[in-house]
Write a protein that holds these residues in place. Structure first.
Motif, PDB file in Angstrom:
ATOM      1  N   TYR A   1       6.646   0.827  11.374  1.00 13.35           N
ATOM      2  CA  TYR A   1       6.860   0.106  10.114  1.00 13.35           C
ATOM      3  C   TYR A   1       7.026  -1.387  10.377  1.00 13.35           C
ATOM      4  N   GLU A   2       7.853  -1.709  11.352  1.00 15.01           N
ATOM      5  CA  GLU A   2       8.105  -3.121  11.632  1.00 15.01           C
ATOM      6  C   GLU A   2       6.844  -3.824  12.122  1.00 15.01           C
ATOM      7  N   ALA A   3       6.039  -3.125  12.937  1.00 11.23           N
ATOM      8  CA  ALA A   3       4.802  -3.726  13.424  1.00 11.23           C
ATOM      9  C   ALA A   3       3.805  -3.951  12.289  1.00 11.23           C
ATOM     10  N   LEU A   4       3.772  -3.031  11.324  1.00  6.15           N
ATOM     11  CA  LEU A   4       2.803  -3.139  10.230  1.00  6.15           C
ATOM     12  C   LEU A   4       3.236  -4.135   9.164  1.00  6.15           C
ATOM     13  N   TYR A   5       4.539  -4.197   8.900  1.00  2.00           N
ATOM     14  CA  TYR A   5       5.002  -4.977   7.750  1.00  2.00           C
ATOM     15  C   TYR A   5       5.842  -6.194   8.122  1.00  2.00           C
ATOM     16  N   GLY A   6       6.112  -6.370   9.399  1.00  2.00           N
ATOM     17  CA  GLY A   6       6.807  -7.576   9.834  1.00  2.00           C
ATOM     18  C   GLY A   6       8.264  -7.633   9.450  1.00  2.00           C
ATOM     19  N   ALA A   7       8.863  -6.508   9.139  1.00  2.00           N
ATOM     20  CA  ALA A   7      10.277  -6.465   8.775  1.00  2.00           C
ATOM     21  C   ALA A   7      10.846  -5.124   9.213  1.00  2.00           C
ATOM     22  N   PRO A   8      12.127  -5.091   9.545  1.00  3.25           N
ATOM     23  CA  PRO A   8      12.718  -3.807   9.956  1.00  3.25           C
ATOM     24  C   PRO A   8      12.809  -2.844   8.780  1.00  3.25           C
ATOM     25  N   PHE A   9      12.726  -1.570   9.096  1.00  2.24           N
ATOM     26  CA  PHE A   9      12.884  -0.546   8.060  1.00  2.24           C
ATOM     27  C   PHE A   9      14.333  -0.550   7.588  1.00  2.24           C
ATOM     28  N   PRO A  10      14.597  -0.350   6.292  1.00  2.00           N
ATOM     29  CA  PRO A  10      15.987  -0.346   5.813  1.00  2.00           C
ATOM     30  C   PRO A  10      16.853   0.635   6.598  1.00  2.00           C
ATOM     31  N   GLU A  11      18.074   0.233   6.885  1.00  2.00           N
ATOM     32  CA  GLU A  11      18.976   1.055   7.688  1.00  2.00           C
ATOM     33  C   GLU A  11      19.446   2.286   6.918  1.00  2.00           C
ATOM     34  N   ASN A  12      19.780   3.319   7.691  1.00  2.00           N
ATOM     35  CA  ASN A  12      20.435   4.541   7.184  1.00  2.00           C
ATOM     36  C   ASN A  12      19.604   5.311   6.158  1.00  2.00           C
TER      37      ASN A  12
END
Length: 508
Positions: free
Chosen positions: A183-194
């Protein structure tokens, strides 16, 4: 059954040792094919073998759990992140097919990053044949249980990881479709936590429980005690078969049924059932506090239980459309495994809200009635207390109906019916009598088959009442066992077609 404490993530061999009875595991694994023609990939495979001590990303075989023979498929995450290539997929399919041939329940313990990228689309497509094997196993009325381990993502979570009759997960496990690194590689942001954690999936009704590995054998044993019932002895007729309706008016019964101390489904299961295993949600991202779903045994009689959750009855927790989608999960489970279905009715009415309307409550009631009247499993319904409106009707159709002395069934709460007819609620007592909502009328008109007495109010003798009701349920479940399904369906349809006093025809 939730548990939040951190646990060490076990290897495949360690999980097998924890869950199976000591010394009972027998491997089913055949040697994997020889060296891969891609030299770089072969070096990766050899490094994975050296690191993990196993030859592929899954181990399969059989063993005993609390003395019962069970097939197992367990991922080894240390082997290329538990990824599934063609060899692993073939091993999984072979194990599922063998479990089906030998009529064994199957426990799967995936821990995988998904399909193996080194093998591309063919590895990806292998999820289809694994799902097909699981489908054949389930259609053979054999239990398929899943223990989701950390982490389970991608094609594994989207196939054999999400097809369990009962699905539980390891505490804190990362579970989801798209891995957070992707997800982070595709969208440039971390996936929401929890979001992709076991506890959140439980809260959202996607899995049934969160349990540490050392408790898994207990959960499996309890589930299989219900899902794999043994032959039972005939059940003696209970004294309640001779009970007649209470000699009180309808309004008296309605008032008694509204006592907050009246025993509910939760107490019935606690006092009168064994091997109770609560299930959670629809498995599709919905859960509703208005309904309880469980596996249970009454005496030796296994069943799927679903009913209104009176213990949390508030306007906010009234039965909504998600409740009925959860109920229909229970109906499907009963039908697929050939188990009887027990429904317990105790509701002041379905949810009246914008969300309920937009969520399709009326349509869900209709689909519930449609499914119950044609369900290919024996069915018993229990009128436990209040039975107001479509929320009650949605769980009612059954081969046999048991009622507590002071239960009732009405198109609306009597006050609502009075408001419609008289623009005032003061006529509710008289209208409830005229409408024939109480057990005396329901029994006379052919709906209620078996009455369980209250002495004189179930709230005053809650445990004793639940034990009598449990014995009545056990008897009715046993009485239906062995009856050809075609006969039950004909009788069930005729029962509701012919309800009420029989009117004379012109020919008579």
């Amino acid at each position: 059954m939730t548990a939040g404490q951190p646990v060490r993530h076990l290897t495949a061999a360690e999980l097998i040792d924890v869950v199976l009875d000591p010394g009972t595991f027998t491997s089913w694994d055949e040697p994997v094919p020889g060296p891969h023609p891609d030299e770089k990939y072969e070096r990766e495979l050899q490094a994975a073998r050296d690191k993990s001590g196993v030859d592929e990303s899954v181990l399969t075989g059989e063993g005993l759990i609390r003395g019962r023979r069970v097939a197992v498929i367990v991922s080894e995450f240390r082997f290329l992140a538990g990824s599934i290539g063609l060899a692993a997929a073939n091993r999984i399919v072979a194990a599922i097919e063998r479990a089906t041939r030998e009529e064994l329940p199957l426990l799967a313990g995936p821990a995988s990053g998904g399909t193996r990228m080194q093998e591309g689309t063919l590895a990806f497509l292998s999820m289809v044949k694994i799902s097909a094997a699981v489908r054949t196993h389930r259609r053979a009325r054999l239990p398929y249980l899943v223990y989701l381990r950390h982490p389970t993502t991608g094609g594994v979570m989207a196939s054999w990881g999400s097809l369990g009759h009962v699905t539980v997960a390891e505490p804190g496990a990362l579970l989801g479709f798209l891995g957070p690194r992707v997800y982070e590689a595709l969208y440039g942001a971390p996936f929401p936590e929890n979001v992709q954690v076991a506890e959140n999936l439980y809260d959202k009704g996607l899995i049934d429980a969160v349990v540490p590995p050392e408790l898994l054998s207990e959960i499996v044993d309890r589930a299989l005690n219900v899902l794999s019932p043994q032959a039972t002895e005939p059940v003696a007729p209970p004294a309640t078969l001779d009970v007649v309706p209470a000699a009180v008016d309808a309004w008296t019964s309605i008032e008694i049924s509204r006592n907050r101390r009246r025993p509910d489904l939760r107490r019935l299961l606690a006092w009168a059932a064994q091997d109770v295993l609560p299930l959670n949600g629809t498995g599709q991202g919905e859960k509703d506090p208005g309904l309880q779903l469980a596996l249970a045994r009454f005496g030796d009689q296994s069943c799927v239980v679903l009913g209104h959750n009176r213990s949390r009855a508030t306007p906010e927790s009234a039965m909504g459309p998600a409740s009925l989608r959860e109920a229909r999960r229970g109906m499907k489970l009963a039908e697929e495994l050939g188990l009887p279905l027990l429904t317990v009715i105790d509701t002041a009415g379905a949810a009246l809200s914008k969300d309920a309307e937009e969520g399709g409550l009326a349509g869900e009631i209709a689909r519930s009635l449609y499914d119950l009247i044609g369900l290919h499993s024996p069915t018993v319904s229990v009128l436990l207390g209040q039975g107001a409106g479509g929320g009650a009707l949605a769980l009612l159709p059954a081969d046999r109906t048991i009622a507590a002395h002071h239960a009732w069934l009405s198109p609306l709460p009597p006050e609502g019916a009075s408001a419609i007819m008289h623009r005032s609620t003061e006529f509710a007592p008289a209208l409830s009598e005229a409408q024939g909502v109480n057990v005396a009328a329901l029994h006379a008109n052919g709906l209620v088959d078996h009455i369980v007495d209250e002495r004189d109010d179930a709230a005053e003798e809650a445990k004793a009442f639940c034990l009598r009701l449990g014995a009545a349920i056990e008897y009715e479940l046993a009485a239906l066992a062995g009856t050809p399904m075609d006969d039950l369906l004909v009788r069930r349809t005729a029962k509701y077609r012919d309800l009420g006093p029989r009117l004379a025809t012109a020919a008579e």
